[in-house]
Scaffold this motif. Sequence first.
Motif, mmCIF file in Angstrom:
data_model
loop_
_atom_site.group_PDB
_atom_site.id
_atom_site.type_symbol
_atom_site.label_atom_id
_atom_site.label_comp_id
_atom_site.label_asym_id
_atom_site.label_seq_id
_atom_site.Cartn_x
_atom_site.Cartn_y
_atom_site.Cartn_z
ATOM 1 N N UNK A 125 0.645 -1.220 0.410
ATOM 2 C CA UNK A 125 0.126 -0.135 -0.112
ATOM 3 C C UNK A 125 1.048 1.375 0.569
ATOM 4 N N UNK A 126 0.847 2.386 0.277
ATOM 5 C CA UNK A 126 0.495 3.826 0.540
ATOM 6 C C UNK A 126 1.563 3.528 2.108
ATOM 7 N N UNK A 127 2.715 4.613 1.824
ATOM 8 C CA UNK A 127 3.472 4.091 2.937
ATOM 9 C C UNK A 127 2.198 4.558 4.348
ATOM 10 N N UNK A 128 1.684 5.415 4.194
ATOM 11 C CA UNK A 128 0.815 5.396 5.647
ATOM 12 C C UNK A 128 -0.138 4.215 5.594
ATOM 13 N N UNK A 129 -0.601 3.837 4.520
ATOM 14 C CA UNK A 129 -1.581 2.386 4.756
ATOM 15 C C UNK A 129 -0.530 1.071 5.289
ATOM 16 N N UNK A 130 0.977 1.165 5.194
ATOM 17 C CA UNK A 130 2.024 -0.373 5.647
ATOM 18 C C UNK A 130 2.319 0.222 6.582
ATOM 19 N N UNK A 131 2.352 1.070 7.378
ATOM 20 C CA UNK A 131 2.819 1.501 8.427
ATOM 21 C C UNK A 131 1.029 0.516 9.443
ATOM 22 N N UNK A 132 0.162 1.736 8.610
ATOM 23 C CA UNK A 132 -1.023 1.091 9.915
ATOM 24 C C UNK A 132 -1.256 -0.604 9.759
ATOM 25 N N UNK A 133 -0.620 -0.821 9.085
ATOM 26 C CA UNK A 133 -0.878 -2.800 8.354
ATOM 27 C C UNK A 133 0.285 -3.143 9.727
#
Length: 162
Positions: A125-133
């Motif tokens: 995903x985006x960096x923000x998505x990867x962090x959240x996951x």
Amino acid sequence: MLEDSVVSNAARMSLSAARAAIAAAEREAAERGLAVVVAVVDDGGNLVSFDRMDRAPLLSLDFAADKAWTAAAFGRATDEWWSDMSTQPALAATLPQRPRFVAVGGGVPLWIGDTLVGGVGVSGGSVADDIACAQAGQVAFAGQLPATNGVPSVTGKGTEKK
């Protein structure tokens, strides 16, 4: 003469806890409409569990594993490296040259109390998505542990990351 301290009862990553982290990261990804790759490594950076959701990008295979490795190798989230590298030229010149080092968000360390036991990495995903996951996986991992002072450890200091 061997001392009694030669044998250790060190905290270790279990396969079931690794799978719980992966399942939580994938649930977060699905809620965001993403297809990601999730990797969990032990404290030596060795792969414990790995999963690629349908339609996850091929390049994410290596990135997820390397994000998990970086988080386990240093005991810190991969997104924390950018600020350090921007103010410390020696880090910026050397760390990115190291094989497997990733300074892109999506890798977080996994702790049992004050013992670093591994890392989880997410890519796709985006960096923000990867962090959240990845953080969802980290919280699920901590939820598999007995509570310390009523709160499972996420950061390794006996306190839950806010």
